[in-house]
Design an enzyme around this catalytic site. Structure first.
Site, short mmCIF file in Angstrom:
data_model
loop_
_atom_site.label_atom_id
_atom_site.label_comp_id
_atom_site.label_asym_id
_atom_site.label_seq_id
_atom_site.Cartn_x
_atom_site.Cartn_y
_atom_site.Cartn_z
N SER A 148 -12.62 68.69 71.54
CA SER A 148 -12.09 69.86 71.33
C SER A 148 -10.58 69.90 71.43
O SER A 148 -10.07 70.31 70.73
CB SER A 148 -12.75 71.16 71.65
OG SER A 148 -13.91 71.68 71.40
N ARG B 223 -7.51 69.10 69.01
CA ARG B 223 -5.77 70.16 68.93
C ARG B 223 -4.77 69.10 69.38
O ARG B 223 -3.89 69.41 68.95
CB ARG B 223 -6.53 71.33 69.85
CG ARG B 223 -7.14 71.99 69.44
CD ARG B 223 -7.71 72.81 70.18
NE ARG B 223 -8.77 74.05 70.24
CZ ARG B 223 -10.02 73.88 69.68
NH1 ARG B 223 -10.24 72.89 69.15
NH2 ARG B 223 -10.62 74.69 69.28
N ARG C 217 -22.16 73.76 55.67
CA ARG C 217 -21.74 74.96 56.14
C ARG C 217 -20.79 76.12 56.12
O ARG C 217 -20.00 75.59 55.14
CB ARG C 217 -20.85 74.10 57.89
CG ARG C 217 -22.00 73.12 58.38
CD ARG C 217 -20.84 72.19 59.43
NE ARG C 217 -21.20 73.03 61.10
CZ ARG C 217 -20.49 72.28 61.85
NH1 ARG C 217 -20.03 71.86 61.32
NH2 ARG C 217 -20.24 73.52 63.12
N SER D 195 -15.53 83.11 67.63
CA SER D 195 -15.70 81.21 67.18
C SER D 195 -14.84 80.97 67.14
O SER D 195 -13.44 81.32 66.79
CB SER D 195 -16.44 81.10 65.74
OG SER D 195 -15.25 80.08 64.66
N GLN E 66 -13.14 78.34 65.59
CA GLN E 66 -12.60 77.96 64.91
C GLN E 66 -12.09 78.16 64.19
O GLN E 66 -11.13 78.31 63.20
CB GLN E 66 -13.95 76.95 64.16
CG GLN E 66 -14.41 75.85 65.38
CD GLN E 66 -15.34 74.68 64.42
OE1 GLN E 66 -15.86 75.05 63.55
NE2 GLN E 66 -16.02 73.83 64.98
N ASP F 290 -23.35 75.03 72.57
CA ASP F 290 -23.40 72.78 72.43
C ASP F 290 -24.06 72.56 73.28
O ASP F 290 -24.44 71.43 72.40
CB ASP F 290 -21.67 72.16 71.99
CG ASP F 290 -20.51 72.52 71.14
OD1 ASP F 290 -21.05 73.62 69.67
OD2 ASP F 290 -19.52 72.72 70.95
N LYS G 146 -24.84 75.10 62.84
CA LYS G 146 -24.06 74.27 63.38
C LYS G 146 -24.48 72.87 62.47
O LYS G 146 -24.35 72.84 61.35
CB LYS G 146 -24.01 73.42 64.71
CG LYS G 146 -23.77 74.82 65.42
CD LYS G 146 -22.49 74.93 65.89
CE LYS G 146 -22.31 76.25 66.82
NZ LYS G 146 -21.00 76.43 66.90
N ARG H 230 -26.03 66.13 68.93
CA ARG H 230 -26.60 66.61 70.04
C ARG H 230 -28.28 66.80 70.44
O ARG H 230 -28.27 66.62 71.63
CB ARG H 230 -25.77 67.99 69.96
CG ARG H 230 -24.59 68.32 69.74
CD ARG H 230 -23.70 69.45 70.81
NE ARG H 230 -22.03 68.70 70.67
CZ ARG H 230 -21.60 68.16 71.37
NH1 ARG H 230 -21.64 67.68 73.13
NH2 ARG H 230 -19.93 67.93 71.18
C1 S3P Z 1 -15.22 74.08 68.33
C2 S3P Z 1 -16.09 74.93 68.56
C3 S3P Z 1 -17.64 75.44 68.30
C4 S3P Z 1 -17.77 74.07 68.46
C5 S3P Z 1 -17.79 73.29 68.15
C6 S3P Z 1 -16.12 72.90 68.75
C7 S3P Z 1 -14.23 73.56 69.26
O1 S3P Z 1 -17.46 76.33 66.95
O2 S3P Z 1 -19.55 74.43 68.30
O3 S3P Z 1 -18.10 72.46 68.72
O4 S3P Z 1 -13.24 72.46 69.31
O5 S3P Z 1 -13.22 75.10 68.48
P1 S3P Z 1 -17.19 77.52 66.84
O6 S3P Z 1 -16.21 77.69 66.29
O7 S3P Z 1 -17.91 77.33 65.66
O8 S3P Z 1 -18.03 78.62 67.20
#
Ligand code: S3P
Length: 429
Positions: free
Chosen positions: A20, A24, A119, A164, A166, A318, A345, A390
């Site tokens: 993550s 970023r 997705r 979430s 994301q 995760d 996922k 995973r």
């Molecule tokens: C992530 C957020 C999570 C996670 C993904 C990485 C991120 O997803 O499962 O592997 O880097 O912001 P969600 O935001 O869909 O929960």
């Protein structure tokens, strides 16, 4: 990959950089002014997809192993892509990049692999549209490929139905380009790397928690400039999770996992392991750029079943595949609830986890928002990863305590987040 049961995993492990945070660092570095130097960048396929996309958007990015330098061009320095943006298997790339692209004065299209393109993207299309963005699902099925065209954005307050990171990050990034303040409330706090990192880059961003509920709100105001940073990415707790589990369930083991990010929004697995009776010690705890880091020492333990539900779920989402593996050899029953997000996922992880556990002889029942697992002995099986990294790694750990041989099909998919997973493993044998 063929694996069989073993005992005595001993030694030190360094897991690769956090996925993550690596994503970023490229995204924020690209829209910052000046250079961003990233150390311990995760060279996994997902993060490389982010690099590829930003190069297509005109950003010069130098890769030197795990050291990456992003020559940022400022908030308005991206250029129109000459090609479709290929996001590969990466949900984070797709959703966060869409937030940035919504604020640009050029058209773009994003598309990924089969899993990614199935997705749900309505979860970002809806709030971005409320902000005035022009974003659509090209096949009109609420999924990628996505088409984004120029518009002028205005701030909104968005009550997200899901916790979430994301979705939250997508909206906050669009908020950098919107008029007025943008805020997002989520039902419970999801990983907060965007909030912590954007602050370091100079954004006007803050967050607060409700006093009477688990709700959490992040707010951002547009700023004139972000500033390039030097970033050292902590080890990924989601990758450490496999060695934590291995250390706990493989007999006669002791593993020290060094430099792991233990941000509380990510480290639910540590609480779960302790609640299950795991012998886990945090050493050398420190804070770098707002992120908590520690070395994690694990020793073989007799685990017992517990119930995992509520606001801890986003902090370990995760890790549920490998938690399920630990539950499958723990004493008693483990119930996992409030985790319907698993269905969207890289695969439907309620199905992929329970199908593969069943193949290994486990007593497991899928439920609409989780699973119920009664621990016992596992036997070797052929594991259908369906190309989900995973699942491949979690069941590689299961193989170490199963009777007989286990075959992990398409094990190469670990490249998505941990290309050196099997090499690290061999180092412990
Ligand atoms: C992530 C957020 C999570 C996670 C993904 C990485 C991120 O997803 O499962 O592997 O880097 O912001 P969600 O935001 O869909 O929960």
């Amino acid at each position: 990959m063929e694996l069989c049961n073993i005992t005595g995993l001993k030694g030190k492990v360094q897991v690769p950089g956090d996925k993550s945070i690596s994503h970023r660092s490229i995204m924020f570095g690209s829209i910052a002014s000046g250079d961003t130097e990233v150390h311990n960048f995760l060279e996994g396929a997902d993060c490389l997809a982010t690099i590829r996309c930003f190069r297509t958007l005109g950003i010069d990015i130098e890769e030197n192993g795990s050291v990456v330098t992003v020559h940022g061009k400022g908030l308005h320095g991206l250029s129109a892509p000459t090609d479709i943006l290929d996001v590969g298997n990466s949900g984070t790339t797709t959703r966060l990049l869409s937030g940035i692209l919504a604020g640009q004065n050029f058209e773009s299209k994003l598309s990924g692999d089969e899993s990614l393109n199935s997705r749900p993207m309505k979860r970002i299309i809806t709030p971005l549209t409320q902000m005035g963005a022009h974003i659509s699902s090209i096949l009109r099925n609420g999924c990628a490929p996505l088409y984004i065209s120029p518009s002028s954005l205005h701030g909104i307050h968005y009550n997200s139905p899901v916790a979430s990171a994301q979705v939250k990050s997508c909206i906050l990034l669009a908020g950098l380009y919107a008029e007025g303040e943008t805020s997002v409330t989520e039902p419970s706090l999801s990983r907060n790397h965007t909030e912590l990192m954007l602050k370091e880059f100079g954004a006007d961003i803050s967050s607060s928690h409700a006093l009477d509920s688990t709700e959490s709100t992040a707010r951002i105001k547009p700023c004139r400039e972000l500033y390039g940073q030097k970033i050292t990415v902590p080890g990924d707790i989601s990758s450490a999770a496999y060695f934590i589990a291995a250390g706990l369930i493989v007999p006669d083991s002791e593993i020290l996992i060094e430099n792991v990010g233990i941000n509380p929004t990510r480290s639910g697995i540590l609480r779960v392991c302790e609640d299950m009776g795991g012998d886990i010690t945090l050493l050398n705890e420190r804070v770098e750029a707002g992120e908590k880091i520690a070395d994690i020492l694990v020793r073989t333990s007799q685990l017992h079943g517990i119930t995992i539900k509520g606001d801890i779920i986003p902090t370990l989402i995760d890790e549920i595949p490998v938690i399920a593996v630990m539950a499958a050899v723990a004493e008693g029953t483990t119930v996992i609830k409030d985790a319907a997000e698993l269905k969207v996922k890289e695969t439907d992880r309620i199905e992929t986890v329970t199908d593969n556990l069943k193949a290994m002889g486990c007593n497991v029942t899928p439920t609409p928002d989780g699973m119920i697992i009664t621990g016992g002995k596992l036997k070797g099986a052929s594991i259908h990863t369906l190309l989900d990294h995973r699942i491949a790694m979690a069941f590689s750990i299961a193989a170490l305590v199963a009777e007989g041989n286990t075959k992990i099909l398409d094990s190469k998919c670990v490249d998505v987040s941990y290309p050196t997973f099997y090499d690290t493993f061999e180092g412990l044998l």
